[in-house]
Design a protein around this motif. Structure first.
Motif, PDB file in Angstrom:
ATOM      1  N   THR A  27       8.988  -5.492  -3.482  1.00 37.86           N
ATOM      2  CA  THR A  27       7.689  -6.154  -3.313  1.00 37.86           C
ATOM      3  C   THR A  27       6.909  -5.578  -2.132  1.00 37.86           C
ATOM      4  O   THR A  27       5.689  -5.605  -2.129  1.00 37.86           O
ATOM      5  CB  THR A  27       7.839  -7.677  -3.147  1.00 37.86           C
ATOM      6  OG1 THR A  27       8.727  -7.954  -2.073  1.00 37.86           O
ATOM      7  CG2 THR A  27       8.362  -8.311  -4.418  1.00 37.86           C
ATOM      8  N   LYS A  28       7.627  -5.040  -1.163  1.00 41.15           N
ATOM      9  CA  LYS A  28       6.970  -4.450   0.004  1.00 41.15           C
ATOM     10  C   LYS A  28       6.459  -3.040  -0.285  1.00 41.15           C
ATOM     11  O   LYS A  28       5.396  -2.646   0.187  1.00 41.15           O
ATOM     12  CB  LYS A  28       7.972  -4.415   1.158  1.00 41.15           C
ATOM     13  CG  LYS A  28       7.413  -3.992   2.477  1.00 41.15           C
ATOM     14  CD  LYS A  28       8.480  -4.101   3.550  1.00 41.15           C
ATOM     15  CE  LYS A  28       7.988  -3.556   4.863  1.00 41.15           C
ATOM     16  NZ  LYS A  28       9.051  -3.553   5.863  1.00 41.15           N
ATOM     17  N   HIS A  29       7.213  -2.278  -1.073  1.00 40.75           N
ATOM     18  CA  HIS A  29       6.885  -0.880  -1.374  1.00 40.75           C
ATOM     19  C   HIS A  29       6.858  -0.700  -2.887  1.00 40.75           C
ATOM     20  O   HIS A  29       7.869  -0.348  -3.487  1.00 40.75           O
ATOM     21  CB  HIS A  29       7.937   0.063  -0.780  1.00 40.75           C
ATOM     22  CG  HIS A  29       8.197  -0.160   0.660  1.00 40.75           C
ATOM     23  ND1 HIS A  29       7.317   0.227   1.643  1.00 40.75           N
ATOM     24  CD2 HIS A  29       9.243  -0.743   1.296  1.00 40.75           C
ATOM     25  CE1 HIS A  29       7.811  -0.108   2.828  1.00 40.75           C
ATOM     26  NE2 HIS A  29       8.979  -0.697   2.643  1.00 40.75           N
ATOM     27  N   LEU A  30       5.714  -0.937  -3.513  1.00 43.53           N
ATOM     28  CA  LEU A  30       5.634  -0.921  -4.976  1.00 43.53           C
ATOM     29  C   LEU A  30       5.845   0.458  -5.588  1.00 43.53           C
ATOM     30  O   LEU A  30       6.105   0.581  -6.763  1.00 43.53           O
ATOM     31  CB  LEU A  30       4.294  -1.492  -5.432  1.00 43.53           C
ATOM     32  CG  LEU A  30       4.132  -2.993  -5.175  1.00 43.53           C
ATOM     33  CD1 LEU A  30       2.733  -3.443  -5.575  1.00 43.53           C
ATOM     34  CD2 LEU A  30       5.175  -3.781  -5.934  1.00 43.53           C
ATOM     35  N   ARG A  31       5.742   1.520  -4.820  1.00 46.10           N
ATOM     36  CA  ARG A  31       5.944   2.866  -5.353  1.00 46.10           C
ATOM     37  C   ARG A  31       7.303   3.436  -4.932  1.00 46.10           C
ATOM     38  O   ARG A  31       7.496   4.635  -4.865  1.00 46.10           O
ATOM     39  CB  ARG A  31       4.811   3.789  -4.908  1.00 46.10           C
ATOM     40  CG  ARG A  31       3.472   3.319  -5.394  1.00 46.10           C
ATOM     41  CD  ARG A  31       2.411   4.361  -5.148  1.00 46.10           C
ATOM     42  NE  ARG A  31       1.086   3.834  -5.316  1.00 46.10           N
ATOM     43  CZ  ARG A  31       0.480   3.650  -6.469  1.00 46.10           C
ATOM     44  NH1 ARG A  31       1.104   3.929  -7.578  1.00 46.10           N
ATOM     45  NH2 ARG A  31      -0.737   3.177  -6.527  1.00 46.10           N
ATOM     46  N   LEU A  32       8.221   2.579  -4.673  1.00 45.71           N
ATOM     47  CA  LEU A  32       9.554   2.941  -4.205  1.00 45.71           C
ATOM     48  C   LEU A  32      10.382   3.603  -5.315  1.00 45.71           C
ATOM     49  O   LEU A  32      10.305   3.196  -6.470  1.00 45.71           O
ATOM     50  CB  LEU A  32      10.254   1.657  -3.747  1.00 45.71           C
ATOM     51  CG  LEU A  32      11.614   1.733  -3.127  1.00 45.71           C
ATOM     52  CD1 LEU A  32      11.520   2.444  -1.774  1.00 45.71           C
ATOM     53  CD2 LEU A  32      12.152   0.341  -2.917  1.00 45.71           C
ATOM     54  N   SER A  33      11.139   4.611  -4.969  1.00 40.31           N
ATOM     55  CA  SER A  33      12.057   5.241  -5.910  1.00 40.31           C
ATOM     56  C   SER A  33      13.269   4.328  -6.099  1.00 40.31           C
ATOM     57  O   SER A  33      13.962   3.991  -5.133  1.00 40.31           O
ATOM     58  CB  SER A  33      12.519   6.596  -5.362  1.00 40.31           C
ATOM     59  OG  SER A  33      13.685   7.016  -6.012  1.00 40.31           O
ATOM     60  N   LEU A  34      13.514   3.935  -7.328  1.00 38.09           N
ATOM     61  CA  LEU A  34      14.641   3.045  -7.601  1.00 38.09           C
ATOM     62  C   LEU A  34      15.974   3.749  -7.368  1.00 38.09           C
ATOM     63  O   LEU A  34      16.942   3.118  -6.944  1.00 38.09           O
ATOM     64  CB  LEU A  34      14.553   2.503  -9.021  1.00 38.09           C
ATOM     65  CG  LEU A  34      13.342   1.606  -9.278  1.00 38.09           C
ATOM     66  CD1 LEU A  34      13.331   1.143 -10.732  1.00 38.09           C
ATOM     67  CD2 LEU A  34      13.315   0.417  -8.336  1.00 38.09           C
ATOM     68  N   THR A  35      16.014   5.039  -7.612  1.00 36.67           N
ATOM     69  CA  THR A  35      17.232   5.808  -7.346  1.00 36.67           C
ATOM     70  C   THR A  35      17.545   5.784  -5.856  1.00 36.67           C
ATOM     71  O   THR A  35      18.682   5.537  -5.447  1.00 36.67           O
ATOM     72  CB  THR A  35      17.084   7.260  -7.836  1.00 36.67           C
ATOM     73  OG1 THR A  35      16.772   7.241  -9.227  1.00 36.67           O
ATOM     74  CG2 THR A  35      18.351   8.053  -7.596  1.00 36.67           C
ATOM     75  N   HIS A  36      16.518   6.015  -5.049  1.00 38.52           N
ATOM     76  CA  HIS A  36      16.691   5.996  -3.594  1.00 38.52           C
ATOM     77  C   HIS A  36      17.110   4.600  -3.123  1.00 38.52           C
ATOM     78  O   HIS A  36      17.999   4.460  -2.282  1.00 38.52           O
ATOM     79  CB  HIS A  36      15.403   6.438  -2.905  1.00 38.52           C
ATOM     80  CG  HIS A  36      15.473   6.386  -1.417  1.00 38.52           C
ATOM     81  ND1 HIS A  36      16.196   7.289  -0.666  1.00 38.52           N
ATOM     82  CD2 HIS A  36      14.923   5.511  -0.538  1.00 38.52           C
ATOM     83  CE1 HIS A  36      16.090   6.971   0.608  1.00 38.52           C
ATOM     84  NE2 HIS A  36      15.328   5.900   0.712  1.00 38.52           N
TER      85      HIS A  36
END
Length: 80
Positions: A27-36
């Motif tokens: 929710t804080k970083h909507l463009r976050l890499s899910l793998t990372h």
């Protein structure tokens, strides 16, 4: 003592904390890499992360991210 005090096993408690951390990061970083994110939170792999996320949230993290992003406009509406 842990189970008696919280009603959860230590493992279940840790799984819930890790899930809550994932929710916060998404929710804080909507463009976050899910793998990372999966690696950062100590999941064995992305599949493990997806399955555990769905266990607590019903939908996967990508759909959850889309839903959160779609509702971000609410922060910008001014009501008088």
């Amino acid at each position: 003592m842990f189970c008696k005090g919280l009603g959860l096993s230590p493992k279940t408690f840790c799984l819930m904390l890790r899930y809550q951390t994932a929710l916060h990061q998404i929710t804080k970083h909507l463009r976050l890499s899910l793998t990372h994110l999966a690696q950062e939170l100590g999941y064995a792999d992305q599949s493990h992360f997806l399955n555990e996320f769905k266990r607590y949230n019903v939908v996967g993290p990508k759909k959850f991210m889309r839903e959160v992003a779609a509702h971000q406009y609410q922060k910008h509406i001014l009501l008088s």
